[in-house]
Design a protein around this motif. Structure first.
Motif: not given
Length: 125
Positions: A52-58, A9-17
């Motif tokens: 990690m927060l994943i989307g519905a597609d995954i 998967i490709s991820c957008y990295v942020i400090n805190e979800i």
């Protein structure tokens, strides 16, 4: 942890979800979990950061078809490629837990990288 399942998967990295979840410790004994299951997150009952927060597609590809109820108006166990997931109502057995859950938590992201986010979204289609 429990098998050789993998996904790229490709991820957008942020400090805190979001803040730590759960907001307060959960008493696992109250859930009457079957002893033979392998949980995707064995320490789900302790507050911890979200990695990690994943989307519905995954998400829907990770789920399997088995479900087990932990009782009327209680959480369910859902089989997944990552192990068993727990979702649904959790009994609150302490005043502290009830106070934590009754608070409203609002999470959002403010970023100055709108062009990057828009570009990222377009590239994922």
């Amino acid at each position: 942890m429990h098998n050789n399942y993998n996904i790229q998967i490709s991820c957008y990295v942020i400090n805190e979800i979001t803040g730590d979840l759960p907001k307060c410790p959960i008493d696992k004994k109250q859930l009457n979990l079957p002893t033979h299951i392998e949980l995707a997150d064995p320490s789900f009952d302790q507050p911890s950061s979200i990695h990690m927060l994943i989307g519905a597609d995954i998400f829907w590809d990770i789920l399997k078809s088995k479900q087990r109820s932990l009782g009327l108006n209680r959480a369910k166990l859902i089989s997944s490629h990552l192990g068993w997931l727990i979702a649904g109502p959790i009994p609150l057995n302490s005043i502290k837990q009830r106070q934590q859950i009754n608070k409203t938590h609002c999470n959002h992201i403010i970023t100055n990288q709108n062009k990057e986010l828009s570009s990222f979204a377009r590239n994922q289609r």
